[in-house]
Write a protein that holds these residues in place. Structure first.
Motif, PDB file in Angstrom:
ATOM      1  N   ALA A  81     -38.237   7.513   8.811  1.00 16.87           N
ATOM      2  CA  ALA A  81     -38.623   6.745   9.963  1.00 16.87           C
ATOM      3  C   ALA A  81     -39.671   7.239  10.639  1.00 16.87           C
ATOM      4  N   ASN A  82     -40.276   6.346  11.469  1.00 16.63           N
ATOM      5  CA  ASN A  82     -41.425   6.659  12.144  1.00 16.63           C
ATOM      6  C   ASN A  82     -41.134   8.173  12.904  1.00 16.63           C
ATOM      7  N   ASN A  83     -41.925   9.162  12.815  1.00 18.69           N
ATOM      8  CA  ASN A  83     -41.781  10.365  13.535  1.00 18.69           C
ATOM      9  C   ASN A  83     -42.809  11.251  13.904  1.00 18.69           C
ATOM     10  N   PHE A 104     -39.183  14.429  16.342  1.00 18.90           N
ATOM     11  CA  PHE A 104     -38.999  13.199  17.290  1.00 18.90           C
ATOM     12  C   PHE A 104     -39.174  11.817  16.480  1.00 18.90           C
ATOM     13  N   VAL A 105     -37.932  11.203  16.446  1.00 20.04           N
ATOM     14  CA  VAL A 105     -37.836  10.254  15.141  1.00 20.04           C
ATOM     15  C   VAL A 105     -37.585   8.966  16.207  1.00 20.04           C
ATOM     16  N   GLU A 106     -38.146   7.890  15.388  1.00 30.04           N
ATOM     17  CA  GLU A 106     -37.682   6.600  16.036  1.00 30.04           C
ATOM     18  C   GLU A 106     -36.348   6.134  15.483  1.00 30.04           C
ATOM     19  N   ASN A 107     -35.451   6.009  16.211  1.00 30.81           N
ATOM     20  CA  ASN A 107     -34.131   5.644  15.642  1.00 30.81           C
ATOM     21  C   ASN A 107     -33.935   4.053  15.394  1.00 30.81           C
ATOM     22  N   PRO A 108     -32.842   3.591  14.686  1.00 32.96           N
ATOM     23  CA  PRO A 108     -32.785   2.074  14.479  1.00 32.96           C
ATOM     24  C   PRO A 108     -32.676   1.194  15.677  1.00 32.96           C
ATOM     25  N   ASN A 109     -32.556   1.865  17.008  1.00 31.31           N
ATOM     26  CA  ASN A 109     -32.465   1.202  18.145  1.00 31.31           C
ATOM     27  C   ASN A 109     -33.823   1.055  18.804  1.00 31.31           C
ATOM     28  N   LYS A 110     -34.777   1.753  18.345  1.00 36.89           N
ATOM     29  CA  LYS A 110     -36.368   1.805  18.848  1.00 36.89           C
ATOM     30  C   LYS A 110     -36.476   2.682  19.953  1.00 36.89           C
TER      31      LYS A 110
END
Length: 295
Positions: A81-83, A104-110
């Motif tokens: 994931a984007n991080n 610090f990660v972009e989760n599925p809920n953005k």
């Protein structure tokens, strides 16, 4: 020949995957809006922030975690994931550093999920990334989660019953009033378990407000396995002694153990106060009796 070569590669890949089965070593506990994890001597938290994964949102979350502009931020391509990844270090004791790994990660809920690993001593990047991916993809099995109120613990593949008044003081740290305390972790390797107990001993030696009265190696059976255990008696002085003495305790006996138990590499530190309910025959309180027999 190509088939044989592929077969060896496949066997090697399977063996490597088995060597780092994080779910065989992981425990998790939801508490106060975070999820706490314990694995390989790490203390880990994951927390979701209602901030977009953009410059404004990241700036806010970076500030909350004391990430400064001078701290290096990189993308970890192994995280699915984007991080952004940040690593920081601080001194814990002489010749011992606390390592902090932030994802610090972009989760599925953005929005932003922060996974924060804390460990004294050596870190394992592969294990960190595997856990981050499992958290972000919501793949932690239910059986890895433990309840807040405990009447038993799952210890290295075995359930151990506890008294009704035992409680968590931290994940994988159990206090049983007047019957002892213990903390433990399950490790990828036995060397990792040995390093963790050695680091805990070094932290004990570096503490202010007390002194070590004795330090020795004793023979014991730990979960049925013949083991040599480090025994330390720590005496409290001054203000610290007064605080400890509020419950009548003035010295703490501590046992440091690293052993392979039921195919689990375990680090375990057990302790009790001098005024605990100590069995005169075993020389141990009830909690420690469940795990260890002194020779």
């Amino acid at each position: 020949m190509k088939f044989v070569h592929f077969l060896f590669l496949f066997i090697g890949w399977v063996s490597l995957a088995q060597e780092n089965d994080i779910f065989n070593r992981l425990s998790a506990l939801p508490s106060n809006g975070k999820i706490w994890y314990n694995i390989d001597g790490y203390s880990v938290t994951s927390e979701v922030f209602n901030c977009a994964f953009d410059e404004k949102g990241l700036k806010k979350v970076f500030r909350k975690h004391d990430i400064e502009a001078t701290d290096t931020r990189t993308k970890d391509n192994a995280v699915r994931a984007n991080n952004f990844f940040v690593s920081k270090q601080q001194k814990a004791a002489d010749n011992l550093f606390q390592n902090n790994s932030y994802y610090f990660v972009e989760n599925p809920n953005k929005t932003i999920t922060v996974v924060w690993f804390i460990k004294n001593g050596k870190t394992d990047k592969e294990t960190e990334v595997k856990l981050v991916n499992a958290i972000i993809e919501n793949n932690i099995p239910n059986e890895n989660f433990v309840p807040m109120k405990i009447t038993a613990i799952h210890f290295a593949g075995k359930e151990i019953a506890l008294a009704n008044d035992c409680y968590w003081t931290f994940l994988n740290t159990v206090q049983c009033p007047y019957n002892g305390e213990m903390n433990w972790s399950v490790h990828r390797t036995l060397d990792g378990a040995k390093e963790t107990v050695e680091n805990q001993l070094n932290l004990t030696k570096s503490r202010k407000g007390g002194k070590i009265l004795s330090e020795e190696i004793v023979d014991a059976e730990f979960e049925g396995v013949a083991t040599q255990v480090k025994k330390v008696v720590y005496d409290f002085t001054g203000v610290t002694a007064a605080l400890a003495g509020m419950s009548g305790g003035k010295s703490l006996t501590i046992y440091y153990v690293a052993q392979s138990v039921r195919n689990h590499n375990v680090s375990c530190v057990m302790s009790f106060w001098n005024n605990d309910d100590i069995n005169p025959q075993t020389k141990l309180p009830a909690l420690l009796e469940k795990l260890m027999v002194l020779k």
